[in-house]
Design a protein around this motif. Structure first.
Motif, PDB file in Angstrom:
ATOM      1  N   CYS A 302       0.815  -1.100  -0.039  1.00 47.83           N
ATOM      2  CA  CYS A 302      -0.028   0.006  -0.013  1.00 47.83           C
ATOM      3  C   CYS A 302       0.922   1.281   0.105  1.00 47.83           C
ATOM      4  O   CYS A 302       0.716   2.015   0.756  1.00 47.83           O
ATOM      5  CB  CYS A 302      -0.993   0.008   1.093  1.00 47.83           C
ATOM      6  SG  CYS A 302      -2.108  -1.345   1.028  1.00 47.83           S
ATOM      7  N   ALA A 303       1.893   1.160  -0.696  1.00 50.09           N
ATOM      8  CA  ALA A 303       2.577   2.388  -0.872  1.00 50.09           C
ATOM      9  C   ALA A 303       1.913   3.632  -1.608  1.00 50.09           C
ATOM     10  O   ALA A 303       0.616   3.463  -2.076  1.00 50.09           O
ATOM     11  CB  ALA A 303       3.827   2.013  -2.206  1.00 50.09           C
ATOM     12  N   PRO A 304       2.194   4.840  -1.555  1.00 46.30           N
ATOM     13  CA  PRO A 304       1.369   5.906  -2.000  1.00 46.30           C
ATOM     14  C   PRO A 304       1.043   5.826  -3.664  1.00 46.30           C
ATOM     15  O   PRO A 304      -0.346   6.374  -3.858  1.00 46.30           O
ATOM     16  CB  PRO A 304       2.601   7.102  -2.078  1.00 46.30           C
ATOM     17  CG  PRO A 304       3.293   6.867  -0.744  1.00 46.30           C
ATOM     18  CD  PRO A 304       3.505   5.219  -0.696  1.00 46.30           C
ATOM     19  N   GLY A 305       1.817   5.216  -4.286  1.00 44.42           N
ATOM     20  CA  GLY A 305       1.501   4.986  -5.702  1.00 44.42           C
ATOM     21  C   GLY A 305      -0.013   4.070  -5.804  1.00 44.42           C
ATOM     22  O   GLY A 305      -0.771   4.341  -6.512  1.00 44.42           O
ATOM     23  N   GLU A 306       0.150   2.966  -4.946  1.00 36.59           N
ATOM     24  CA  GLU A 306      -0.877   1.933  -4.953  1.00 36.59           C
ATOM     25  C   GLU A 306      -2.309   2.818  -4.387  1.00 36.59           C
ATOM     26  O   GLU A 306      -3.200   2.364  -5.122  1.00 36.59           O
ATOM     27  CB  GLU A 306      -0.682   0.839  -4.010  1.00 36.59           C
ATOM     28  CG  GLU A 306       0.422   0.058  -4.413  1.00 36.59           C
ATOM     29  CD  GLU A 306       0.579  -0.958  -3.531  1.00 36.59           C
ATOM     30  OE1 GLU A 306      -0.250  -1.872  -3.216  1.00 36.59           O
ATOM     31  OE2 GLU A 306       1.645  -1.272  -2.868  1.00 36.59           O
ATOM     32  N   VAL A 307      -2.425   3.345  -3.396  1.00 37.70           N
ATOM     33  CA  VAL A 307      -3.429   4.322  -2.931  1.00 37.70           C
ATOM     34  C   VAL A 307      -3.792   5.265  -3.997  1.00 37.70           C
ATOM     35  O   VAL A 307      -5.046   5.474  -4.130  1.00 37.70           O
ATOM     36  CB  VAL A 307      -3.040   4.951  -1.515  1.00 37.70           C
ATOM     37  CG1 VAL A 307      -4.028   5.727  -1.042  1.00 37.70           C
ATOM     38  CG2 VAL A 307      -2.618   3.800  -0.494  1.00 37.70           C
ATOM     39  N   ASP A 308      -3.019   6.014  -4.837  1.00 35.34           N
ATOM     40  CA  ASP A 308      -3.434   6.778  -5.757  1.00 35.34           C
ATOM     41  C   ASP A 308      -4.119   6.330  -6.971  1.00 35.34           C
ATOM     42  O   ASP A 308      -5.053   6.708  -7.540  1.00 35.34           O
ATOM     43  CB  ASP A 308      -2.084   7.441  -6.329  1.00 35.34           C
ATOM     44  CG  ASP A 308      -2.193   8.651  -7.060  1.00 35.34           C
ATOM     45  OD1 ASP A 308      -3.110   9.571  -6.641  1.00 35.34           O
ATOM     46  OD2 ASP A 308      -1.859   8.611  -8.340  1.00 35.34           O
ATOM     47  N   THR A 309      -3.676   5.015  -7.163  1.00 34.35           N
ATOM     48  CA  THR A 309      -4.259   4.228  -8.299  1.00 34.35           C
ATOM     49  C   THR A 309      -5.595   3.895  -7.928  1.00 34.35           C
ATOM     50  O   THR A 309      -6.613   3.772  -8.584  1.00 34.35           O
ATOM     51  CB  THR A 309      -3.406   2.812  -8.448  1.00 34.35           C
ATOM     52  OG1 THR A 309      -2.294   3.275  -9.229  1.00 34.35           O
ATOM     53  CG2 THR A 309      -4.176   1.970  -9.558  1.00 34.35           C
TER      54      THR A 309
END
Length: 399
Positions: A302-309
């Motif tokens: 759940c890194a920032p990129g995953e949450v952004d997606t």
């Protein structure tokens, strides 16, 4: 990514050096009575400034008992450690207040964008009413309808996020006020403690051993402060992640239930889709909040990129995705994957807290306790010795 890849991120638990200075300063006030910047004078019962070296308090059993009682009271207050959470929560309150101002501007911009799609938005920009009033069922949306739907959805998400932030701000304000009161009580006890010791020994150390023990305790307290700060941040992040996992579980279940609702039941279908979206938005906010608490720690899941997606490719198009089986399945895969990875991240948190931070905290607490008792015994000995010299009487031993 495996947990091992984040080892560097939590080798110091993600604590920040400037916060450790805060703890050192306040804990030092417990013992640094030899460093008062009052030039050897203080107010005493309205009698004016007095020369501490010229006039010292009488040393008897009551003085010794008063000192020991004050030490115990301070230890009880420090057990809940209001000073460090106060600084962290005050910083968080300032940050979320600024975020609210930015979100209010963003919401105003989205409202203008949504209203630009036609006269139909003047009466209401609620997506649910748009669905019902236009009788949208299985027919595909027109390009204008889809754009309007996405814009209105973004507006609703922004409004929800703003409301959530406002509630968090209000809760934080209450917590800060409570911590300020407790911190004020502790600081008052620190001051009384410093004044008592200064009056007992004229602003000087009682012995070389006392000076050494005090320095050793200050060093241990500073180290404990860093570990306690880390423990506070990790546990706050863990709590937010627990909320996120529950919200993701609800979102996945609601999304699975959606195809079972007849297309003619437009209001029910919208309600379920909206509930899915709301839980996804809340979950992403909590995951981002956990990352803010540990901003120098690399999350293995759940890194920032995953949450952004999750937000951009899934949440913003939830009402469009509900219109076709293919898009529904794609969205379900995205939601379900994020839920599983959030659970994995929560397990990683549990491991870090229970096997690393708590172990270190237990060890440093024992060291601080032992050193505190050593220093207290030395000071009791000095007070007893001073009482014997000044009064020619023996004060009972009390450790």
């Amino acid at each position: 990514m495996g947990c091992g890849q984040s080892t560097d991120g939590f080798s110091n638990y993600g604590s920040s050096p400037h916060n450790s200075q805060f703890m050192t300063t306040n804990n030092s006030s417990l013992t640094m009575y030899g460093n008062n910047n009052n030039n050897g004078s203080m107010k005493n019962g309205g009698e004016g400034d007095e020369d501490l070296n010229a006039k010292e308090v009488a040393v008897d059993r009551s003085t010794l008992e008063a000192y020991i009682q004050l030490e115990r009271e301070i230890a009880e207050e420090e057990a809940s450690n209001p000073l460090q959470p106060l600084e962290l929560k005050a910083e968080q309150l300032a940050r979320i207040t600024q975020e609210i101002k930015e979100m209010e501007v963003n919401l105003e911009n989205l409202e203008r964008e949504t209203s630009s799609y036609g006269e139909q938005t003047k009466d209401s920009v609620e997506t649910r009413k748009f669905f019902i009033e236009n009788g949208i069922q299985e027919d595909p949306l027109s390009p204008d309808q889809e754009k309007y739907l996405d814009s209105a959805n973004k507006q609703e998400i922004a409004a929800q996020e703003l409301e959530t932030h406002r509630k968090q701000r209000d809760q934080l304000a209450e917590e800060v006020a409570e911590l300020e009161e407790r911190a004020s009580t502790l600081q008052a006890k620190y001051k009384t403690h410093d004044e008592l010791l200064s009056r007992l020994f004229g602003g000087e150390y009682g012995s070389v051993k006392e000076n050494q023990l005090e320095a050793e305790l200050d060093e241990l307290e500073a180290h404990r402060g860093r570990i306690m700060e880390a423990n506070f941040k990790w546990r706050q992040a863990q709590m937010m992640l627990e909320y996120a996992c529950k919200q993701l579980a609800v979102a996945v279940q609601k999304w699975q239930d959606l195809p079972t609702i007849p297309t003619i039941d437009l209001e029910i279908r919208y309600s379920v889709a909206a509930e899915t979206r709301n839980n996804l938005v809340a979950a992403s906010q909590n995951i981002n909040g956990a990352q803010r608490y540990l901003d120098n720690v690399n999350f293995p899941y759940c890194a920032p990129g995953e949450v952004d997606t999750l937000n951009k490719q899934a949440t913003e198009y939830v009402f469009t995705d509900m219109q076709s089986h293919e898009r529904h399945e794609h969205a379900h895969s995205c939601y379900s994957t994020t839920h599983k990875r959030a659970n994995a991240l929560l397990q990683w948190f549990d491991t870090v807290i229970n096997t690393t931070i708590m172990k270190d905290l237990q060890e440093i607490n024992e060291k601080v306790k032992e050193k505190t008792l050593e220093l207290r015994r030395e000071r009791v000995r000095l007070i007893q010795e001073k009482g014997t010299k000044t009064q020619g009487t023996c004060v009972s031993k009390d450790t």
